[in-house]
Design a protein around this motif. Structure first.
Motif, PDB file in Angstrom:
ATOM      1  N   ASP A 294      12.331 -50.529 -12.027  1.00 51.75           N
ATOM      2  CA  ASP A 294      12.135 -49.444 -11.069  1.00 51.75           C
ATOM      3  C   ASP A 294      13.430 -48.666 -10.847  1.00 51.75           C
ATOM      4  OD1 ASP A 294       9.607 -50.411 -10.902  1.00 51.75           O
ATOM      5  OD2 ASP A 294       9.862 -51.403  -8.975  1.00 51.75           O
ATOM      6  N   ASP A 295      14.568 -49.337 -10.980  1.00 52.46           N
ATOM      7  CA  ASP A 295      15.851 -48.669 -10.780  1.00 52.46           C
ATOM      8  C   ASP A 295      16.320 -47.910 -12.012  1.00 52.46           C
ATOM      9  OD1 ASP A 295      15.942 -49.711  -8.230  1.00 52.46           O
ATOM     10  OD2 ASP A 295      17.080 -51.488  -8.821  1.00 52.46           O
ATOM     11  N   TYR A 296      15.681 -48.144 -13.158  1.00 50.26           N
ATOM     12  CA  TYR A 296      16.135 -47.524 -14.401  1.00 50.26           C
ATOM     13  C   TYR A 296      15.360 -46.247 -14.731  1.00 50.26           C
ATOM     14  CZ  TYR A 296      17.957 -52.277 -14.944  1.00 50.26           C
ATOM     15  OH  TYR A 296      18.582 -53.490 -14.744  1.00 50.26           O
ATOM     16  N   GLN A 297      14.323 -45.935 -13.951  1.00 53.05           N
ATOM     17  CA  GLN A 297      13.507 -44.761 -14.223  1.00 53.05           C
ATOM     18  C   GLN A 297      13.609 -43.771 -13.062  1.00 53.05           C
ATOM     19  OE1 GLN A 297       9.647 -45.781 -16.435  1.00 53.05           O
ATOM     20  NE2 GLN A 297       9.905 -47.560 -15.131  1.00 53.05           N
ATOM     21  N   ASN A 298      13.075 -42.588 -13.286  1.00 54.03           N
ATOM     22  CA  ASN A 298      13.047 -41.577 -12.241  1.00 54.03           C
ATOM     23  C   ASN A 298      12.329 -42.119 -11.014  1.00 54.03           C
ATOM     24  OD1 ASN A 298      11.527 -39.152 -10.867  1.00 54.03           O
ATOM     25  ND2 ASN A 298      13.298 -38.290 -11.935  1.00 54.03           N
ATOM     26  N   TRP A 299      12.821 -41.775  -9.836  1.00 47.35           N
ATOM     27  CA  TRP A 299      12.280 -42.349  -8.608  1.00 47.35           C
ATOM     28  C   TRP A 299      10.817 -41.972  -8.381  1.00 47.35           C
ATOM     29  CZ3 TRP A 299      10.477 -39.638  -4.323  1.00 47.35           C
ATOM     30  CH2 TRP A 299      10.699 -38.268  -4.321  1.00 47.35           C
ATOM     31  N   VAL A 300      10.383 -40.831  -8.899  1.00 49.75           N
ATOM     32  CA  VAL A 300       8.977 -40.444  -8.751  1.00 49.75           C
ATOM     33  C   VAL A 300       8.091 -41.388  -9.560  1.00 49.75           C
ATOM     34  CG1 VAL A 300       7.293 -38.614  -9.111  1.00 49.75           C
ATOM     35  CG2 VAL A 300       9.597 -38.051  -8.311  1.00 49.75           C
ATOM     36  N   PHE A 301       8.493 -41.640 -10.833  1.00 50.13           N
ATOM     37  CA  PHE A 301       7.702 -42.540 -11.668  1.00 50.13           C
ATOM     38  C   PHE A 301       7.678 -43.942 -11.075  1.00 50.13           C
ATOM     39  CE2 PHE A 301       9.432 -39.731 -15.296  1.00 50.13           C
ATOM     40  CZ  PHE A 301       8.527 -38.739 -14.948  1.00 50.13           C
ATOM     41  N   SER A 302       8.839 -44.418 -10.646  1.00 47.53           N
ATOM     42  CA  SER A 302       8.917 -45.771 -10.090  1.00 47.53           C
ATOM     43  C   SER A 302       8.085 -45.899  -8.821  1.00 47.53           C
ATOM     44  CB  SER A 302      10.385 -46.131  -9.790  1.00 47.53           C
ATOM     45  OG  SER A 302      11.160 -46.111 -10.967  1.00 47.53           O
ATOM     46  N   SER A 303       8.086 -44.870  -7.986  1.00 51.55           N
ATOM     47  CA  SER A 303       7.310 -44.917  -6.748  1.00 51.55           C
ATOM     48  C   SER A 303       5.819 -44.968  -7.036  1.00 51.55           C
ATOM     49  CB  SER A 303       7.650 -43.703  -5.886  1.00 51.55           C
ATOM     50  OG  SER A 303       9.027 -43.688  -5.549  1.00 51.55           O
ATOM     51  N   LEU A 304       5.370 -44.174  -7.980  1.00 56.55           N
ATOM     52  CA  LEU A 304       3.951 -44.184  -8.327  1.00 56.55           C
ATOM     53  C   LEU A 304       3.536 -45.530  -8.913  1.00 56.55           C
ATOM     54  CD1 LEU A 304       3.561 -40.606  -9.883  1.00 56.55           C
ATOM     55  CD2 LEU A 304       2.778 -41.400  -7.636  1.00 56.55           C
ATOM     56  N   ILE A 305       4.404 -46.116  -9.722  1.00 51.44           N
ATOM     57  CA  ILE A 305       4.089 -47.422 -10.309  1.00 51.44           C
ATOM     58  C   ILE A 305       4.040 -48.494  -9.229  1.00 51.44           C
ATOM     59  CG2 ILE A 305       4.956 -49.221 -11.847  1.00 51.44           C
ATOM     60  CD1 ILE A 305       6.006 -47.014 -13.657  1.00 51.44           C
ATOM     61  N   ARG A 306       4.932 -48.413  -8.241  1.00 57.81           N
ATOM     62  CA  ARG A 306       4.902 -49.369  -7.135  1.00 57.81           C
ATOM     63  C   ARG A 306       3.599 -49.256  -6.354  1.00 57.81           C
ATOM     64  NH1 ARG A 306      10.802 -49.963  -4.140  1.00 57.81           N
ATOM     65  NH2 ARG A 306      11.922 -50.860  -5.917  1.00 57.81           N
ATOM     66  N   LEU A 307       3.183 -48.034  -6.066  1.00 53.51           N
ATOM     67  CA  LEU A 307       1.918 -47.842  -5.361  1.00 53.51           C
ATOM     68  C   LEU A 307       0.755 -48.378  -6.191  1.00 53.51           C
ATOM     69  CD1 LEU A 307       2.463 -44.229  -3.939  1.00 53.51           C
ATOM     70  CD2 LEU A 307       2.520 -46.386  -2.665  1.00 53.51           C
ATOM     71  N   LEU A 308       0.849 -48.213  -7.509  1.00 54.49           N
ATOM     72  CA  LEU A 308      -0.190 -48.740  -8.387  1.00 54.49           C
ATOM     73  C   LEU A 308      -0.232 -50.266  -8.326  1.00 54.49           C
ATOM     74  CD1 LEU A 308      -2.339 -48.011 -10.523  1.00 54.49           C
ATOM     75  CD2 LEU A 308      -0.545 -48.245 -12.259  1.00 54.49           C
ATOM     76  N   ARG A 309       0.932 -50.894  -8.204  1.00 55.47           N
ATOM     77  CA  ARG A 309       0.957 -52.362  -8.106  1.00 55.47           C
ATOM     78  C   ARG A 309       0.282 -52.840  -6.831  1.00 55.47           C
ATOM     79  NH1 ARG A 309       6.887 -52.193  -9.391  1.00 55.47           N
ATOM     80  NH2 ARG A 309       7.048 -52.085 -11.654  1.00 55.47           N
ATOM     81  N   TYR A 310       0.536 -52.163  -5.720  1.00 53.97           N
ATOM     82  CA  TYR A 310      -0.125 -52.557  -4.468  1.00 53.97           C
ATOM     83  C   TYR A 310      -1.633 -52.377  -4.574  1.00 53.97           C
ATOM     84  CZ  TYR A 310       4.208 -53.208  -1.852  1.00 53.97           C
ATOM     85  OH  TYR A 310       5.410 -53.687  -1.398  1.00 53.97           O
ATOM     86  N   LEU A 311      -2.073 -51.302  -5.218  1.00 50.98           N
ATOM     87  CA  LEU A 311      -3.507 -51.107  -5.432  1.00 50.98           C
ATOM     88  C   LEU A 311      -4.064 -52.223  -6.317  1.00 50.98           C
ATOM     89  CD1 LEU A 311      -6.082 -49.399  -5.200  1.00 50.98           C
ATOM     90  CD2 LEU A 311      -5.274 -48.083  -7.195  1.00 50.98           C
ATOM     91  N   ALA A 312      -3.331 -52.579  -7.381  1.00 53.63           N
ATOM     92  CA  ALA A 312      -3.779 -53.651  -8.272  1.00 53.63           C
ATOM     93  C   ALA A 312      -3.832 -54.989  -7.531  1.00 53.63           C
ATOM     94  CB  ALA A 312      -2.845 -53.748  -9.474  1.00 53.63           C
ATOM     95  N   LEU A 313      -2.921 -55.189  -6.586  1.00 50.36           N
ATOM     96  CA  LEU A 313      -2.932 -56.422  -5.794  1.00 50.36           C
ATOM     97  C   LEU A 313      -4.243 -56.578  -5.039  1.00 50.36           C
ATOM     98  CD1 LEU A 313      -1.691 -58.850  -4.284  1.00 50.36           C
ATOM     99  CD2 LEU A 313      -0.597 -57.208  -2.754  1.00 50.36           C
TER     100      LEU A 313
END
Length: 504
Positions: A294-313
């Motif tokens: 998450d720290d190695y990519q653009n903050w927009v991409f990382s934020s969307l992926i984090r939200l996707l993880r919570y949805l997947a949870l």
């Protein structure tokens, strides 16, 4: 702390060493005592020689752990060629200092006054020397280190970021952290653990960022471990606050960059010799859903992926149970057109939705475990092909409905999105619990179990830290950083001070 670590010495060796706690001035007595303690093991090498062709001496080492070339080149040769006159004009009480400072060329050399101190070093690959007329034992670092090369971690796939991973060598793993943190505040404490194996471990942290209370607590818990452990998974179970919970209370990783990232947050990293996994304490549930990428990519991409993880949870836990509750107890909550489609798909299926879901979930778990245990080249193929064949065959046979196959497949895919394998297993268990609750009380059962899980999580701690931080206790300022990865320009540097460096 030293007293706590000393309790970790093997009891069998201690009991023998305590009968003869200190070496004698007589070389033959020392050799006899040492052989009684070590039980005449056949892998213990022994060599008699004369220091400067004058003083009788004995050398002990463990075959396979000791590099014989180092003994011959840096220990025996200098001692045998030591000038006789130099030894004769030096008092016997100063022989140890003379040999260690002016004769032997080994980098690491230690002098011990008891067998209890010297034998653990011998068992880790050091050589032990006894001299006639000297009541001390000398250990020299002549270890032979053999380990596999540094490779990319297999349990944590990296899309962008460093490709090196921890291996089974404790020294190499410490070096991987040292190369990333070039700071004198990086502190490493090494000790032994277990009664018989006496496996070596290391506690690594950054002084100033890590609380001293946390370090003391970690050291105390490790010092209380009496069991013999070979992997950090066993250490994790012995260190956790609440042993009866299924939620992981320490996080683990094969990636040095992730361990460094956690240390920069004030955490302690625990390494164990023989294990390629590092433990990190304390841990919060929200951190188990984040990835160092998450720290190695653009903050927009990382934020969307984090939200996707919570949805997947939530999908991985609730989707099958909600389907069971709606079709069995609350069909009126389903839109009419969708309800008709579900009824048409379930036509001819002899089992209720609960048994359908249980059958498919067990099949998915069997395929998942089979893919892990099979050889790597065919494991993934078996999982994919087996899932397709079983799903298609079950639908054709009328055992399950096509929509149930979709629900179970979507649930399995959502569980793969979670980056931490340990917490993924936990949610897989909770999924079955939710399914039983839905089959018993419908949506009310799901709500009750969900409330019970949250009550359990709110009271759970990891080394004194609340497990549900920043959700409980509530810290609104930290929500943004947990759910969304903020831009680096909006974050404060470590210590709260801005970098005042300017371009020349």
């Amino acid at each position: 702390m030293k007293k706590r670590l000393n309790r970790l010495v093997s009891k069998s060796i201690l009991e023998k060493a305590q009968k003869n706690p200190s070496p004698s001035f007589d070389l033959e007595i020392n050799i006899s005592t040492f052989r009684q303690i070590i039980a005449d093991s056949n892998d213990v090498g022994f060599r008699r020689f004369m220091v400067a062709q004058t003083v009788p001496a004995a050398l002990f080492y463990i075959k396979g752990l000791t590099k014989v070339e180092t003994i011959e080149r840096e220990v025996l040769t200098p001692l045998l060629r030591c000038p006789k006159e130099t030894l004769e004009r030096t008092p016997s009480s100063e022989w140890v200092n003379l040999l260690s400072q002016d004769v032997v060329t080994v980098t690491e050399l230690s002098v011990h006054e008891t067998y209890e101190q010297a034998i653990p070093s011998l068992l880790t690959g050091h050589s032990l020397i006894m001299l006639e007329g000297v009541d001390k034992l000398i250990t020299l670092s002549t270890k032979k280190i053999e380990h596999r090369s540094i490779e990319e971690p297999e349990s944590e796939v990296t899309i962008r970021g460093p490709r090196d991973g921890f291996i089974e060598s404790l020294e190499t793993n410490i070096a991987l952290l040292r190369t990333r943190i070039i700071n004198p505040d990086l502190t490493v404490q090494v000790g032994n653990i277990g009664q018989h194996l006496k496996n070596r471990y290391a506690i690594v942290y950054i002084k100033g960022l890590c609380k001293s209370e946390l370090v003391d607590e970690v050291c105390y818990r490790i010092a209380c471990i009496n069991e013999d452990v070979q992997e950090t998974g066993a250490v994790e179970q012995l260190l956790q606050d609440e042993p009866m919970t299924i939620f992981p209370q320490l996080s683990h990783t094969e990636r040095p960059d992730k361990a460094v990232s956690e240390m920069l947050k004030g955490k302690v990293v625990i390494l164990l010799n023989g294990s390629p996994f590092a433990l990190m304490a304390p841990v919060k549930l929200s951190e188990l859903l984040n990835s160092p990428e998450d720290d190695y990519q653009n903050w927009v991409f990382s934020s969307l992926i984090r939200l996707l993880r919570y949805l997947a949870l939530f999908i991985s836990i609730l989707l099958p149970s909600i389907y069971i509750a709606l079709t069995s107890f609350h069909p009126g909550l389903i839109p009419t057109q969708l309800a008709l489609s579900i009824a048409a798909a379930r036509e001819g299926v002899p089992f209720p939705a609960f048994l359908e879901a249980i059958f498919m979930e067990i099949a998915i778990e069997l395929l998942r475990e089979a893919g892990v245990r099979l050889p790597r080249l065919i494991g993934s193929t078996v999982g994919i092909v087996g899932g397709l064949i079983i799903g298609e065959a079950a639908v054709r046979a009328g055992i399950v409905s096509p929509i149930m196959v979709i629900v179970v497949a979507l649930t399995a895919i959502a569980s793969f999105v979670l980056p931490a394998y340990s917490v993924s297993i936990t949610f897989r268990i909770l999924r079955f619990l939710m399914m039983f609750a839905a089959a018993s009380l419908g949506l009310y059962g799901i709500i009750l179990v969900y409330i019970a899980i949250n009550i359990h999580l709110v009271g759970l701690r990891s080394f004194g830290e609340y497990y549900m931080t920043p959700f409980a206790p509530l810290k609104l300022k930290s929500w943004f950083e947990v759910i969304v990865r903020a831009p680096f320009t909006s974050l404060k540097p470590q210590g709260g001070q801005k970098n005042e460096q300017k371009m020349p």
